[in-house]
Enzyme design. Sequence first.
Site, mmCIF file in Angstrom:
data_model
loop_
_atom_site.group_PDB
_atom_site.id
_atom_site.type_symbol
_atom_site.label_atom_id
_atom_site.label_comp_id
_atom_site.label_asym_id
_atom_site.label_seq_id
_atom_site.Cartn_x
_atom_site.Cartn_y
_atom_site.Cartn_z
ATOM 1 N N THR A 1 -5.250 68.748 40.155
ATOM 2 C CA THR A 1 -4.446 67.707 40.820
ATOM 3 C C THR A 1 -4.616 66.376 40.100
ATOM 4 O O THR A 1 -3.829 65.458 40.293
ATOM 5 C CB THR A 1 -4.847 67.539 42.308
ATOM 6 O OG1 THR A 1 -6.221 67.148 42.366
ATOM 7 C CG2 THR A 1 -4.661 68.821 43.075
ATOM 8 N N GLN B 1 -16.259 63.436 43.634
ATOM 9 C CA GLN B 1 -14.902 63.105 44.092
ATOM 10 C C GLN B 1 -13.968 64.311 44.008
ATOM 11 O O GLN B 1 -12.878 64.291 44.568
ATOM 12 C CB GLN B 1 -14.306 61.986 43.219
ATOM 13 C CG GLN B 1 -15.161 60.750 43.088
ATOM 14 C CD GLN B 1 -15.370 60.056 44.402
ATOM 15 O OE1 GLN B 1 -14.426 59.895 45.180
ATOM 16 N NE2 GLN B 1 -16.589 59.670 44.673
ATOM 17 N N SER C 1 -5.488 67.628 50.085
ATOM 18 C CA SER C 1 -4.274 67.488 50.888
ATOM 19 C C SER C 1 -4.313 68.296 52.191
ATOM 20 O O SER C 1 -4.704 69.466 52.204
ATOM 21 C CB SER C 1 -3.093 67.944 50.034
ATOM 22 O OG SER C 1 -2.057 68.422 50.823
ATOM 23 N N SER D 1 -11.654 60.682 56.644
ATOM 24 C CA SER D 1 -11.360 60.358 58.047
ATOM 25 C C SER D 1 -10.820 61.573 58.796
ATOM 26 O O SER D 1 -10.833 61.594 60.024
ATOM 27 C CB SER D 1 -10.311 59.247 58.095
ATOM 28 O OG SER D 1 -9.151 59.656 57.396
ATOM 29 N N TYR E 1 -8.240 71.315 55.926
ATOM 30 C CA TYR E 1 -8.800 70.290 55.025
ATOM 31 C C TYR E 1 -9.913 69.518 55.735
ATOM 32 O O TYR E 1 -11.013 69.338 55.177
ATOM 33 C CB TYR E 1 -7.685 69.330 54.571
ATOM 34 C CG TYR E 1 -8.206 68.108 53.845
ATOM 35 C CD1 TYR E 1 -8.785 68.220 52.585
ATOM 36 C CD2 TYR E 1 -8.127 66.833 54.423
ATOM 37 C CE1 TYR E 1 -9.265 67.095 51.911
ATOM 38 C CE2 TYR E 1 -8.600 65.710 53.760
ATOM 39 C CZ TYR E 1 -9.175 65.849 52.509
ATOM 40 O OH TYR E 1 -9.654 64.743 51.853
ATOM 41 N N VAL F 1 1.460 58.699 51.240
ATOM 42 C CA VAL F 1 2.574 57.892 51.727
ATOM 43 C C VAL F 1 2.785 56.601 50.923
ATOM 44 O O VAL F 1 3.928 56.240 50.628
ATOM 45 C CB VAL F 1 2.413 57.640 53.252
ATOM 46 C CG1 VAL F 1 1.141 56.901 53.584
ATOM 47 C CG2 VAL F 1 3.593 56.891 53.817
ATOM 48 N N ARG G 1 4.317 66.491 60.775
ATOM 49 C CA ARG G 1 3.709 67.519 59.933
ATOM 50 C C ARG G 1 2.540 68.169 60.658
ATOM 51 O O ARG G 1 1.693 67.487 61.230
ATOM 52 C CB ARG G 1 3.201 66.910 58.629
ATOM 53 C CG ARG G 1 4.296 66.597 57.662
ATOM 54 C CD ARG G 1 3.781 66.330 56.282
ATOM 55 N NE ARG G 1 2.629 65.438 56.243
ATOM 56 C CZ ARG G 1 2.219 64.824 55.155
ATOM 57 N NH1 ARG G 1 2.856 65.001 54.020
ATOM 58 N NH2 ARG G 1 1.175 64.037 55.169
ATOM 59 N N ASP H 1 -1.479 66.937 60.795
ATOM 60 C CA ASP H 1 -1.711 65.487 60.709
ATOM 61 C C ASP H 1 -2.342 64.968 61.999
ATOM 62 O O ASP H 1 -1.991 65.421 63.085
ATOM 63 C CB ASP H 1 -0.380 64.747 60.510
ATOM 64 C CG ASP H 1 0.044 64.699 59.055
ATOM 65 O OD1 ASP H 1 -0.750 65.117 58.193
ATOM 66 O OD2 ASP H 1 1.172 64.232 58.794
HETATM 67 N N1 NAD Z 1 -6.887 59.687 48.661
HETATM 68 C C1 NAD Z 1 -7.307 59.572 49.910
HETATM 69 O O1 NAD Z 1 -6.673 58.886 50.726
HETATM 70 C C2 NAD Z 1 -8.562 60.249 50.376
HETATM 71 C C3 NAD Z 1 -8.942 60.094 51.723
HETATM 72 C C4 NAD Z 1 -10.101 60.714 52.151
HETATM 73 C C5 NAD Z 1 -10.880 61.443 51.287
HETATM 74 N N2 NAD Z 1 -10.477 61.603 49.991
HETATM 75 C C6 NAD Z 1 -11.343 62.386 49.090
HETATM 76 O O2 NAD Z 1 -11.546 61.630 47.909
HETATM 77 C C7 NAD Z 1 -11.706 62.509 46.788
HETATM 78 C C8 NAD Z 1 -10.758 62.111 45.674
HETATM 79 O O3 NAD Z 1 -9.422 62.246 46.152
HETATM 80 P P1 NAD Z 1 -8.158 61.717 45.340
HETATM 81 O O4 NAD Z 1 -7.218 61.132 46.319
HETATM 82 O O5 NAD Z 1 -8.598 60.925 44.188
HETATM 83 O O6 NAD Z 1 -7.513 63.107 44.875
HETATM 84 P P2 NAD Z 1 -7.119 63.653 43.433
HETATM 85 O O7 NAD Z 1 -6.437 64.955 43.663
HETATM 86 O O8 NAD Z 1 -6.411 62.617 42.651
HETATM 87 O O9 NAD Z 1 -8.556 63.897 42.781
HETATM 88 C C9 NAD Z 1 -9.284 65.077 42.931
HETATM 89 C C10 NAD Z 1 -9.767 65.505 41.561
HETATM 90 O O10 NAD Z 1 -10.517 66.719 41.700
HETATM 91 C C11 NAD Z 1 -10.104 67.616 40.658
HETATM 92 N N3 NAD Z 1 -10.297 69.004 41.116
HETATM 93 C C12 NAD Z 1 -9.604 69.634 42.099
HETATM 94 N N4 NAD Z 1 -10.011 70.913 42.199
HETATM 95 C C13 NAD Z 1 -10.977 71.084 41.268
HETATM 96 C C14 NAD Z 1 -11.763 72.196 40.881
HETATM 97 N N5 NAD Z 1 -11.636 73.373 41.493
HETATM 98 N N6 NAD Z 1 -12.656 72.041 39.873
HETATM 99 C C15 NAD Z 1 -12.777 70.834 39.241
HETATM 100 N N7 NAD Z 1 -12.066 69.743 39.568
HETATM 101 C C16 NAD Z 1 -11.173 69.864 40.575
HETATM 102 C C17 NAD Z 1 -8.655 67.317 40.429
HETATM 103 O O11 NAD Z 1 -8.146 67.755 39.178
HETATM 104 C C18 NAD Z 1 -8.628 65.786 40.579
HETATM 105 O O12 NAD Z 1 -8.861 65.156 39.336
HETATM 106 C C19 NAD Z 1 -11.488 63.917 47.328
HETATM 107 O O13 NAD Z 1 -12.760 64.478 47.618
HETATM 108 C C20 NAD Z 1 -10.737 63.699 48.627
HETATM 109 O O14 NAD Z 1 -10.948 64.737 49.550
HETATM 110 C C21 NAD Z 1 -9.331 61.026 49.513
#
Ligand code: NAD
Length: 309
Positions: free
Chosen positions: A31, A70, A75, A115, A138, A182, A265, A268
């Site tokens: 992703t 991270q 999703s 959250s 998730y 969003v 959705r 959510d």
């Molecule tokens: N964006 C948000 O609003 C949000 C909110 C709450 C929590 N998070 C958490 O923050 C973290 C980062 O999220 P983000 O928004 O940057 O998402 P993102 O999808 O941009 O980043 C996730 C990264 O993990 C990598 N990845 C996924 N599956 C993998 C695997 N099997 N092996 C190795 N790498 C893998 C992807 O390639 C990507 O670079 C995640 O843990 C997510 O659950 C994000």
Amino acid sequence: MTGGGGFIGSNLVRALVERGDDVRVLDNFSTGNRTNLAELLGDVEVVEGELRSYERVHAATRGIEVVFHQGALPSVPRSVQDPLTTSAVNVEGTLNVLLAARDEGVRRVVCASSSSVYGNSGELPRIETANPDPISPYGVSKLAAERYCVSFSRVYPLETVALRYFNVFGPNQDPTSQYAAVVPRFITAIADGRAVSIYGDGEQRRDFTYVENVVEANVLAAETDGVSGAVLNVATGRSTTVNELADTIASILGRSVERDEQHERTGDVRDSWADVMRARELLGWEPRIGLEEGLRLAAEFFLQRTALA
Ligand SMILES: NC(=O)c1ccc[n+]([C@@H]2O[C@H](COP(=O)([O-])OP(=O)(O)OC[C@H]3O[C@@H](n4cnc5c(N)ncnc54)[C@H](O)[C@@H]3O)[C@@H](O)[C@H]2O)c1
């Protein structure tokens, strides 16, 4: 760092490199995207690898002092479609990270939680002492991962901190994927004069958090003494409806909004809004950048990227 090619990870990588830290990224770019790291490639070691493989994670952990975890499949709708893969990456992947950290004598693991662990029950704003009640697969996966972090801090000599992010937005976020969040969807649609898709009545509340605030919380969570085992909300502590978000973005861009109403959705939560006292007290952290300033910075990034494309 795991997931350093993703949206939040790449912003954190940049901040660490600017501080002069040596950074190694483990990512399978499923992703995430290599272009998020393009300007940093000379300064960062990138290991392409899979979180579900203990061997890959272990090899990438050698010589590391702090792991920022991270990487995940982030999703809600993806997890409703495919809960098994979400669980394998988010839960088993986190266990691999924690085991490798334990085996390599890492000082601390700072883990991205969400959250979504709160669900809909209990009072608003969400406080860390409330009972978690996730709705989506998730949310369940992030709760399990977070509890493994706490458990490892109790049963092994490994420090862990879990940060529950609330609706993060900013540069490097993907506006085009099927599971796009969003804020980047709204900015790119409104700027192009396209209708924005709103799921449900648009009155659901979210605590939209600019990514720089999340980066700063991670750095403090890695450095602050005496916080191992903590689980902390990371947000702005303010809530905004999705309709208000669309109007604010439109006013920043000097455009009007056309709404395309869609069904709510599955999975959510209705409202999400954080109490951020605990992170303030334990980390001395402040969400410095508010919603409007963050939206201006994000809009600037996306408009510039479109202009260059
Ligand atoms: N964006 C948000 O609003 C949000 C909110 C709450 C929590 N998070 C958490 O923050 C973290 C980062 O999220 P983000 O928004 O940057 O998402 P993102 O999808 O941009 O980043 C996730 C990264 O993990 C990598 N990845 C996924 N599956 C993998 C695997 N099997 N092996 C190795 N790498 C893998 C992807 O390639 C990507 O670079 C995640 O843990 C997510 O659950 C994000």
